[in-house]
Write an enzyme that holds these catalytic residues in place. Structure first.
Site, PDB file in Angstrom:
ATOM      1  CE  LYS A  86      -5.784  -3.475   2.820  1.00 18.90           C
ATOM      2  NZ  LYS A  86      -6.253  -3.217   1.196  1.00 18.90           N
TER       3      LYS A  86
ATOM      4  CE  LYS B 241      -2.794  -0.864  -4.282  1.00 20.69           C
ATOM      5  NZ  LYS B 241      -3.790  -2.029  -3.353  1.00 20.69           N
TER       6      LYS B 241
ATOM      7  CG  ASP C 119      -8.907  -5.051   1.485  1.00 21.50           C
ATOM      8  OD1 ASP C 119      -8.848  -4.602   0.272  1.00 21.50           O
ATOM      9  OD2 ASP C 119      -8.837  -6.073   1.767  1.00 21.50           O
TER      10      ASP C 119
ATOM     11  CD  GLN D   5      -3.206   0.348   0.127  1.00 23.42           C
ATOM     12  OE1 GLN D   5      -3.408  -0.581   0.475  1.00 23.42           O
ATOM     13  NE2 GLN D   5      -3.873   1.805  -0.278  1.00 23.42           N
TER      14      GLN D   5
HETATM   15  P1  NDP Z   1     -15.245  -7.983  -1.665  1.00 20.08           P
HETATM   16  O1  NDP Z   1     -15.460  -8.843  -0.620  1.00 20.08           O
HETATM   17  O2  NDP Z   1     -16.063  -6.555  -2.172  1.00 20.08           O
HETATM   18  O3  NDP Z   1     -15.228  -9.855  -2.790  1.00 20.08           O
HETATM   19  C1  NDP Z   1     -14.216 -10.537  -3.533  1.00 20.08           C
HETATM   20  C2  NDP Z   1     -14.697 -11.413  -4.026  1.00 20.08           C
HETATM   21  O4  NDP Z   1     -13.911 -12.052  -3.830  1.00 20.08           O
HETATM   22  C3  NDP Z   1     -16.213 -11.477  -4.137  1.00 20.08           C
HETATM   23  O5  NDP Z   1     -17.383 -12.212  -4.528  1.00 20.08           O
HETATM   24  C4  NDP Z   1     -16.029 -13.344  -3.400  1.00 20.08           C
HETATM   25  O6  NDP Z   1     -16.536 -13.873  -3.185  1.00 20.08           O
HETATM   26  C5  NDP Z   1     -15.138 -13.150  -3.980  1.00 20.08           C
HETATM   27  N1  NDP Z   1     -13.400 -14.249  -3.855  1.00 20.08           N
HETATM   28  C6  NDP Z   1     -13.074 -14.544  -2.433  1.00 20.08           C
HETATM   29  N2  NDP Z   1     -12.413 -15.492  -2.576  1.00 20.08           N
HETATM   30  C7  NDP Z   1     -12.212 -16.089  -4.057  1.00 20.08           C
HETATM   31  C8  NDP Z   1     -11.630 -17.000  -4.338  1.00 20.08           C
HETATM   32  N3  NDP Z   1     -10.830 -17.873  -3.948  1.00 20.08           N
HETATM   33  N4  NDP Z   1     -11.808 -17.269  -6.029  1.00 20.08           N
HETATM   34  C9  NDP Z   1     -13.308 -17.150  -6.606  1.00 20.08           C
HETATM   35  N5  NDP Z   1     -13.565 -15.515  -5.588  1.00 20.08           N
HETATM   36  C10 NDP Z   1     -13.614 -15.365  -4.931  1.00 20.08           C
HETATM   37  O7  NDP Z   1     -13.751  -7.438  -1.893  1.00 20.08           O
HETATM   38  P2  NDP Z   1     -13.028  -6.060  -3.270  1.00 20.08           P
HETATM   39  O8  NDP Z   1     -14.149  -6.587  -4.534  1.00 20.08           O
HETATM   40  O9  NDP Z   1     -13.041  -5.227  -2.552  1.00 20.08           O
HETATM   41  O10 NDP Z   1     -11.685  -6.932  -2.949  1.00 20.08           O
HETATM   42  C11 NDP Z   1     -11.426  -7.508  -3.865  1.00 20.08           C
HETATM   43  C12 NDP Z   1     -10.128  -7.362  -4.039  1.00 20.08           C
HETATM   44  O11 NDP Z   1      -9.630  -5.838  -4.606  1.00 20.08           O
HETATM   45  C13 NDP Z   1      -9.010  -7.477  -2.725  1.00 20.08           C
HETATM   46  O12 NDP Z   1      -7.718  -8.370  -2.528  1.00 20.08           O
HETATM   47  C14 NDP Z   1      -8.645  -6.149  -2.864  1.00 20.08           C
HETATM   48  O13 NDP Z   1      -7.527  -6.494  -1.489  1.00 20.08           O
HETATM   49  C15 NDP Z   1      -7.947  -5.819  -3.297  1.00 20.08           C
HETATM   50  N6  NDP Z   1      -8.683  -4.333  -3.550  1.00 20.08           N
HETATM   51  C16 NDP Z   1      -9.616  -3.476  -3.160  1.00 20.08           C
HETATM   52  C17 NDP Z   1     -10.000  -1.833  -3.093  1.00 20.08           C
HETATM   53  C18 NDP Z   1     -11.432  -1.654  -3.158  1.00 20.08           C
HETATM   54  O14 NDP Z   1     -11.551  -0.316  -3.125  1.00 20.08           O
HETATM   55  N7  NDP Z   1     -12.438  -2.202  -2.700  1.00 20.08           N
HETATM   56  C19 NDP Z   1      -9.106  -0.742  -3.431  1.00 20.08           C
HETATM   57  C20 NDP Z   1      -8.064  -1.871  -4.051  1.00 20.08           C
HETATM   58  C21 NDP Z   1      -7.679  -3.184  -4.003  1.00 20.08           C
HETATM   59  P3  NDP Z   1     -17.331 -14.511  -1.889  1.00 20.08           P
HETATM   60  O15 NDP Z   1     -18.223 -13.929  -1.380  1.00 20.08           O
HETATM   61  O16 NDP Z   1     -17.613 -15.988  -2.354  1.00 20.08           O
HETATM   62  O17 NDP Z   1     -15.943 -14.571  -0.809  1.00 20.08           O
END
Ligand code: NDP
Length: 444
Positions: A126, A114, A166, A111
């Site tokens: 974090k 970034k 996150d 982070q």
């Molecule tokens: P969310 O919790 O909103 O979504 C995560 C998604 O990933 C869910 O659909 C989840 O499904 C799915 N998931 C988890 N584990 C797996 C797996 N093993 N295989 C396939 N799908 C999986 O999180 P975010 O969208 O906020 O974050 C996603 C990523 O982006 C993370 O790595 C986060 O650190 C990164 N990120 C997020 C930011 C943000 O602004 N939100 C900023 C920068 C980075 P399920 O419901 O089944 O767990």
């Protein structure tokens, strides 16, 4: 041993049992080796790399909460305040069973660079807890958030540390966390970002990471004479980042054919209907398998990954290490030309190297998903100034920031004879900005 190897050795000794953190440090230190070589004497004297890999502060705490049956549970909460050379610590809170010190050290370290790339005044941090929000009632989520904040509030503040969401922490959780923060401190201030629009949130924050990912992907493609328009795109995940990556990619003329969750993936050859994904995930908090029941022509694949599908561009937006070497091989054999990371480190080291060796354009998360934190920084400035910018204004700022990140990353790669290696470019560009501020601020 080179200076970089010595520091890597020290990280292993001082952080045993932290593979994610060790790997993140290795990746960054290896790519900045040419910069270090040019300044080795000075960096050694001021122990610059030793300071860079040591968090400024790290706290962990007990989080007791009571479920709907009246049973007590204890989780562990954390906040890692890694580097404040550029501004207050800034980085999300993750609620997921895999959260531990190693994962948070890795994320907080990443982070830092970034945030540097965004050009905003934000340091790296974090936090989170090994709490699994899946299947919990709304009251249980609120109880957990309130207990978590009852400890966390001691360590954060608008000029000190400004957490955001996150994995597992979205708008609802930020609301509960903010309510408890306000109750404990009696202050109505911008200590969290990703807040609701009615109480200090910024327009575009929800969309920012996914939109930003698509903006920088288009820049990267354009530089090679290609475009998203008409491209077939595979997206993994169906959370915040994935949903808005799907939305923006389709607005820009691509056809997104997949979304997923941890149980399986959806293939929709007619293009993913983002409104259906939003309804399932944001409103009903359901499983992505429901999509296939509601959209004719789509199919659900239980226990499989989206990388089986033929695509031109792959956007991994779910979780760390979800795109492994075997997946990378499938992507290449299916003709994929570009991978840009929406999640943090979704591509394993071997998969990244393979993709790069095959000439696939590859943009690492610390550059490509920086749009979320960039708009968080814009939310902080709006809160301080007590103003509210329009959607168009913030979206334009986001687009400009992503273009600037693209320019920094590609230029830094060129500067050190690594043209086209955007992993090296992102690390070098972020490192240069952090290190300059650290040098200017002395031995702290
Ligand atoms: P969310 O919790 O909103 O979504 C995560 C998604 O990933 C869910 O659909 C989840 O499904 C799915 N998931 C988890 N584990 C797996 C797996 N093993 N295989 C396939 N799908 C999986 O999180 P975010 O969208 O906020 O974050 C996603 C990523 O982006 C993370 O790595 C986060 O650190 C990164 N990120 C997020 C930011 C943000 O602004 N939100 C900023 C920068 C980075 P399920 O419901 O089944 O767990």
């Amino acid at each position: 041993m080179t200076y970089v190897e010595e520091v890597m050795d020290r990280v292993k000794k001082m952080n045993p049992g932290e593979p994610e953190f060790q790997l993140a440090v290795k990746e960054v230190l290896q790519s900045i080796e040419p910069v270090v070589a040019a300044h080795e004497e000075e960096y050694r004297k001021s122990q610059l790399l030793e300071r860079l890999v040591e968090p400024e502060r790290s706290v962990s705490f007990r989080v007791p909460w009571v479920d709907d049956k009246g049973d007590l549970h204890i989780n562990r909460g954390y906040r890692v305040q890694f580097n404040s050379a550029l501004g207050p610590y800034k980085g999300g809170l993750r609620f997921h069973p895999t959260v531990n010190r190693s994962v948070l050290n890795f994320l907080a370290f990443e982070q830092t660079f970034k945030n540097a790339l965004t050009g905003q005044s934000i340091g790296g941090g974090k936090g989170g807890a090994n709490f699994n929000p899946k299947g919990k009632s709304d009251r249980e989520i609120m109880a957990f958030c309130q207990s978590f904040m009852s400890e966390l509030f001691k360590y954060i503040g608008p000029n000190e540390d400004v957490p955001a969401g996150d994995i597992g922490v979205g708008g609802r959780e930020i609301g509960y966390l903010y309510g408890q923060y306000k109750r404990l401190t009696n202050q109505y201030e911008g200590t969290l970002t990703g807040k609701g629009l009615g109480y200090g949130g910024s327009l575009v924050r929800t969309e920012a990471t996914g939109y930003g990912l698509v903006y920088i992907t288009e820049e990267m493609l354009n530089a090679s004479g290609k475009t998203l328009k008409g491209a077939t795109v595979a997206v993994s995940g169906s959370g915040n980042v994935a949903t808005y990556a799907v939305e923006k990619a389709q607005q820009m003329g691509a056809k997104v054919v997949t979304v997923s969750d941890s149980d399986g993936y959806i293939y929709d050859p007619n293009g993913i209907k983002v409104e259906v994904v939003k309804d399932i995930k944001e409103e009903r908090r359901g499983r992505i398998s429901d999509y296939a029941k509601e959209v004719a022509g789509s199919e659900y694949f239980q226990g499989k990954k989206v990388w089986d599908v033929k695509c031109d561009v792959a956007l991994p937006c779910a979780i760390q290490y979800e795109l492994e070497l075997e997946d990378a091989k499938k992507l290449v054999s299916n003709g994929c030309i570009a991978v840009a990371e929406g999640a943090n480190m979704p591509t394993t080291e071997e998969a990244t190297e393979y993709l790069q060796s095959q000439g696939v354009l590859f943009m690492p998360g610390k550059a490509s998903n920086a749009g979320g934190v960039a708009v968080s920084a814009l939310e902080m400035s709006q809160n301080s100034m007590r103003i509210r910018r329009s959607f168009e204004e913030v979206d334009k700022q986001l687009n400009d920031i992503m273009k600037d990140i693209w320019a920094q990353v590609s230029t830094a790669a060129d500067d050190y004879n690594r043209s086209g290696n955007y992993v090296a470019g992102a690390n070098i560009a972020g490192f240069r900005r952090v290190v300059k501020a650290m040098r200017d601020q002395g031995w702290v």
